[in-house]
Design an enzyme around this catalytic site. Sequence first.
Site, PDB file in Angstrom:
ATOM      1  N   CYS A  32       3.985   8.070  -6.225  1.00 37.88           N
ATOM      2  CA  CYS A  32       4.115   8.467  -7.609  1.00 37.88           C
ATOM      3  C   CYS A  32       2.735   8.778  -8.152  1.00 37.88           C
ATOM      4  O   CYS A  32       1.809   7.993  -7.994  1.00 37.88           O
ATOM      5  CB  CYS A  32       4.767   7.416  -8.501  1.00 37.88           C
ATOM      6  SG  CYS A  32       6.522   7.265  -8.218  1.00 37.88           S
TER       7      CYS A  32
ATOM      8  N   ARG B 274       1.578  12.415  -3.482  1.00 37.39           N
ATOM      9  CA  ARG B 274       2.003  11.029  -3.681  1.00 37.39           C
ATOM     10  C   ARG B 274       3.500  10.896  -3.894  1.00 37.39           C
ATOM     11  O   ARG B 274       4.028   9.782  -3.943  1.00 37.39           O
ATOM     12  CB  ARG B 274       1.283  10.439  -4.902  1.00 37.39           C
ATOM     13  CG  ARG B 274      -0.204  10.358  -4.754  1.00 37.39           C
ATOM     14  CD  ARG B 274      -0.835   9.899  -6.048  1.00 37.39           C
ATOM     15  NE  ARG B 274      -0.567   8.502  -6.300  1.00 37.39           N
ATOM     16  CZ  ARG B 274      -1.389   7.517  -6.012  1.00 37.39           C
ATOM     17  NH1 ARG B 274      -2.529   7.765  -5.440  1.00 37.39           N
ATOM     18  NH2 ARG B 274      -1.069   6.275  -6.293  1.00 37.39           N
TER      19      ARG B 274
ATOM     20  N   TRP C 260       8.195   9.422  -6.414  1.00 35.63           N
ATOM     21  CA  TRP C 260       8.779   9.021  -5.136  1.00 35.63           C
ATOM     22  C   TRP C 260       9.719   7.878  -5.507  1.00 35.63           C
ATOM     23  O   TRP C 260       9.286   6.788  -5.876  1.00 35.63           O
ATOM     24  CB  TRP C 260       7.697   8.556  -4.157  1.00 35.63           C
ATOM     25  CG  TRP C 260       8.253   8.224  -2.809  1.00 35.63           C
ATOM     26  CD1 TRP C 260       8.543   9.114  -1.815  1.00 35.63           C
ATOM     27  CD2 TRP C 260       8.608   6.931  -2.307  1.00 35.63           C
ATOM     28  NE1 TRP C 260       9.056   8.444  -0.728  1.00 35.63           N
ATOM     29  CE2 TRP C 260       9.106   7.121  -0.996  1.00 35.63           C
ATOM     30  CE3 TRP C 260       8.560   5.641  -2.820  1.00 35.63           C
ATOM     31  CZ2 TRP C 260       9.546   6.066  -0.199  1.00 35.63           C
ATOM     32  CZ3 TRP C 260       9.003   4.588  -2.033  1.00 35.63           C
ATOM     33  CH2 TRP C 260       9.486   4.804  -0.738  1.00 35.63           C
TER      34      TRP C 260
ATOM     35  N   ASN D   4       4.239   4.132 -12.175  1.00 42.54           N
ATOM     36  CA  ASN D   4       4.129   4.059 -10.716  1.00 42.54           C
ATOM     37  C   ASN D   4       4.239   2.590 -10.339  1.00 42.54           C
ATOM     38  O   ASN D   4       3.475   1.771 -10.824  1.00 42.54           O
ATOM     39  CB  ASN D   4       2.769   4.651 -10.310  1.00 42.54           C
ATOM     40  CG  ASN D   4       2.369   4.335  -8.875  1.00 42.54           C
ATOM     41  OD1 ASN D   4       1.193   4.304  -8.565  1.00 42.54           O
ATOM     42  ND2 ASN D   4       3.307   4.109  -8.000  1.00 42.54           N
ATOM     43  N   GLY D   5       5.219   2.253  -9.496  1.00 41.57           N
ATOM     44  CA  GLY D   5       5.383   0.864  -9.085  1.00 41.57           C
ATOM     45  C   GLY D   5       6.839   0.438  -9.166  1.00 41.57           C
ATOM     46  O   GLY D   5       7.743   1.282  -9.215  1.00 41.57           O
TER      47      GLY D   5
ATOM     48  N   GLU E 135       1.375   6.739  17.992  1.00 41.32           N
ATOM     49  CA  GLU E 135       0.941   7.661  16.944  1.00 41.32           C
ATOM     50  C   GLU E 135       1.611   9.018  17.145  1.00 41.32           C
ATOM     51  O   GLU E 135       2.083   9.645  16.188  1.00 41.32           O
ATOM     52  CB  GLU E 135      -0.597   7.782  16.973  1.00 41.32           C
ATOM     53  CG  GLU E 135      -1.211   8.988  16.281  1.00 41.32           C
ATOM     54  CD  GLU E 135      -1.009   9.041  14.771  1.00 41.32           C
ATOM     55  OE1 GLU E 135      -0.421   8.106  14.207  1.00 41.32           O
ATOM     56  OE2 GLU E 135      -1.417  10.045  14.166  1.00 41.32           O
TER      57      GLU E 135
ATOM     58  N   LYS F 141       4.137  10.696  14.413  1.00 44.37           N
ATOM     59  CA  LYS F 141       3.822  11.990  13.802  1.00 44.37           C
ATOM     60  C   LYS F 141       4.975  12.965  14.010  1.00 44.37           C
ATOM     61  O   LYS F 141       5.344  13.711  13.120  1.00 44.37           O
ATOM     62  CB  LYS F 141       2.530  12.538  14.430  1.00 44.37           C
ATOM     63  CG  LYS F 141       1.695  13.326  13.497  1.00 44.37           C
ATOM     64  CD  LYS F 141       0.535  12.572  12.921  1.00 44.37           C
ATOM     65  CE  LYS F 141       0.946  11.391  12.061  1.00 44.37           C
ATOM     66  NZ  LYS F 141      -0.174  10.612  11.616  1.00 44.37           N
TER      67      LYS F 141
ATOM     68  N   GLU G 201       7.825  12.027  11.678  1.00 41.57           N
ATOM     69  CA  GLU G 201       7.496  12.310  10.275  1.00 41.57           C
ATOM     70  C   GLU G 201       7.677  13.771   9.904  1.00 41.57           C
ATOM     71  O   GLU G 201       8.256  14.078   8.875  1.00 41.57           O
ATOM     72  CB  GLU G 201       6.014  11.960  10.008  1.00 41.57           C
ATOM     73  CG  GLU G 201       5.729  10.523   9.717  1.00 41.57           C
ATOM     74  CD  GLU G 201       4.242  10.308   9.453  1.00 41.57           C
ATOM     75  OE1 GLU G 201       3.423  10.607  10.340  1.00 41.57           O
ATOM     76  OE2 GLU G 201       3.900   9.848   8.361  1.00 41.57           O
TER      77      GLU G 201
ATOM     78  N   HIS H 186      12.431  -1.489  31.828  1.00 42.64           N
ATOM     79  CA  HIS H 186      13.152  -2.646  31.286  1.00 42.64           C
ATOM     80  C   HIS H 186      14.171  -2.233  30.225  1.00 42.64           C
ATOM     81  O   HIS H 186      14.622  -3.070  29.448  1.00 42.64           O
ATOM     82  CB  HIS H 186      12.171  -3.671  30.711  1.00 42.64           C
ATOM     83  CG  HIS H 186      11.231  -4.210  31.729  1.00 42.64           C
ATOM     84  ND1 HIS H 186      11.632  -5.043  32.754  1.00 42.64           N
ATOM     85  CD2 HIS H 186       9.905  -3.998  31.930  1.00 42.64           C
ATOM     86  CE1 HIS H 186      10.598  -5.346  33.521  1.00 42.64           C
ATOM     87  NE2 HIS H 186       9.528  -4.716  33.039  1.00 42.64           N
TER      88      HIS H 186
ATOM     89  N   LYS I 222       2.510  10.071   0.423  1.00 43.53           N
ATOM     90  CA  LYS I 222       1.278   9.470   0.914  1.00 43.53           C
ATOM     91  C   LYS I 222       0.933   8.297   0.005  1.00 43.53           C
ATOM     92  O   LYS I 222       1.447   8.199  -1.093  1.00 43.53           O
ATOM     93  CB  LYS I 222       0.165  10.531   0.851  1.00 43.53           C
ATOM     94  CG  LYS I 222      -0.919  10.294   1.873  1.00 43.53           C
ATOM     95  CD  LYS I 222      -1.789  11.494   2.026  1.00 43.53           C
ATOM     96  CE  LYS I 222      -2.875  11.234   3.038  1.00 43.53           C
ATOM     97  NZ  LYS I 222      -2.374  11.241   4.419  1.00 43.53           N
TER      98      LYS I 222
HETATM   99  N1  HGA Z   1      10.186   2.645  -9.614  1.00 45.37           N
HETATM  100  C1  HGA Z   1       9.894   3.923 -10.159  1.00 45.37           C
HETATM  101  C2  HGA Z   1       8.541   4.430  -9.710  1.00 45.37           C
HETATM  102  C3  HGA Z   1       8.507   4.608  -8.226  1.00 45.37           C
HETATM  103  C4  HGA Z   1       7.152   4.636  -7.597  1.00 45.37           C
HETATM  104  O1  HGA Z   1       6.127   4.263  -8.130  1.00 45.37           O
HETATM  105  N2  HGA Z   1       7.121   5.064  -6.343  1.00 45.37           N
HETATM  106  O2  HGA Z   1       5.940   5.015  -5.634  1.00 45.37           O
HETATM  107  C5  HGA Z   1      10.979   4.937  -9.862  1.00 45.37           C
HETATM  108  O3  HGA Z   1      11.803   4.739  -8.965  1.00 45.37           O
HETATM  109  O4  HGA Z   1      11.007   5.948 -10.549  1.00 45.37           O
END
Ligand code: HGA
Length: 607
Positions: free
Chosen positions: A2, A27, A74, A98-99, A479, A483, A486, A502, A602
């Site tokens: 985010c 992000r 995100w 963000n969080g 790795e 990659k 991803e 095994h 990221k």
């Molecule tokens: N929880 C919030 C923000 C998500 C966030 O920071 N993601 O890295 C949401 O879901 O919108």
Amino acid sequence: MCGICGVVGHRPATPIVFEGLRRLEYRGYDSAGIATLDEGRIERRRAAGKLDNLAAVLETQPLYGTTGIGHTRWATHGAPTENNAHPHGTSRVAIVHNGIIENFETLRTELEAEGQVFETETDSETIAQMVDYYLAAGQSPREAAFATLRRLEGAYAVAMIFAGHEGLMIGARHGAPLAVGFGDGEMFLGSDSLALAPLTRRIAYLDDGDCVVITPEKAEFFDHTGEPVERKIQVTALIAGAVGKDGYRHYMEKELHEHPLVIGQTLQRMVDPATRKVVLPPLPCDLATIPRGVITACGSAYYAGMIGRYWLEEIARLPIDIDVASELRYRNPPLTPGSLGMLISQSGETADTLAALRALKAIGLPVLSVLNAEHSTMARESDLVLGTVAGPEISVASTKAFTAQLTVLACLTIAMGRARGTLDEAGEDELVTALLDLPGKAAEVFSHQADIRKMAGIVAEARDVLYLGRGSAYPVAMEGALKLKEISYIHAEAYAAGEMKHGPISLIDRTVPIVATIPSGPLFEKTLSNLQEAKARGGRLLAFTDEAGAERLSAIAEHTIALPEVHPFVTPVIQTIGVQILAYETALLKGTDVDQPRNLAKSVTVE
Ligand code: HGA
């Protein structure tokens, strides 16, 4: 994860915030949105998906005003829809977050009982509704924001604007990063210095628990107790030009080609050219006597740590415990007192690694961090930072940061070996020479790109791919598999080559290609036997080896890449570049979104 950007000033806010979001899109790209104050009224525009969708909305429904906040999401709580996109708000307040607000259900129930009407499924909206509730009760924006922040549990970086209060923005951080940019009669908020790079070079980072009240002329900081505090303004060296694609098709392609440069830059910082000795800054412990090391990290950085373990154990004879950061602290391992904690992170903000750092510090271990972002939270909380000098890495899939991390870990190993008496002067000189040769050898890997593309033709057809390696080539295989998963969305698993018999050997048939990382050296024969076992069962072998190993492998493998010959110490670095190019070429064939693969972001700032 985010991205947050905000501005209070005298110029139209929307273009400034939008460009900030562009630089933060790495992000998160589930949705995006901006809110401004238009003649004191809160106006919002939001769109699901990438920023281009928001741009299209803004085209037809522009946003006016000189105070604004924006967000790239995100999603953690609530689907990635337009309705769940930030900014969240009411007619009184708009917020971006963000969080994760861990007590959001309790707070939401409480607020709903008080008559607040929620519109989204997110945890973040709780912040907006609580501020709104306090504002409606007659509190000032500052009082309402502070009262709300006191109730939040979990992690947040947050920015808020308030109806009727032009030129006012309040920000706060607890466990997620936030920076204030100082302009000329205008001020900015951003998740990182990259967001603020073209706007200003004068940046102050909030400490954990800080809150900041911003107007066009000033920023007033308060610590977690609400006491006014000073936060130092730092002049960042980052320039906007550092984040372009420079003519490459993708950031990942550009960053792959930067491997030689970043290895060289990192060595410049760690090796004295006159004495050819590794020189470390003063350490938080005595390398000669530490009983053990503990390495922790996430994703690719964890695999770099695994390679570091092979080096530190073999060359410096230092026993190493290693685990992914999201698990380390739940195991509550009985760590030996006096051990050295070693963390690896590109962003320095990875929530799991940060939590592990705090857990290691809480039990009294000194912590050394290998970081790319030298102004990050981990940088501030570590006892020593060894910088990777990789520059901004924009592609979500890490490439150049990985080899820069290996370069630092290799130098640390040499310094450790010297201090512990396991590496004599001649030995140190041999390993330093191997490192100094690396930038040139890394550049040579790209002469094999066309052959690796042919290999990718086989991988791109597969649904599942096995990666095999032994010794320090095993984490390289991991790795490579990560990659590939991803960015091409092909399922891939890495196994220690000896483990194949095994279990995973039962998977082998013509449809499951096997990518082997098999440099010549002491483990070559045994790995080759494992590949023969796979071949005998119809497996299609694709091998990354070197000139000395190529002849024997080409007899059994469908494609053999003879990577440049290097000292065995540094083969993991060269092999890594090979498997990363394979993933990139495969993703090109699959036509996936290389730089912003689905569901990822990221800098993972949530646990
Ligand atoms: N929880 C919030 C923000 C998500 C966030 O920071 N993601 O890295 C949401 O879901 O919108």
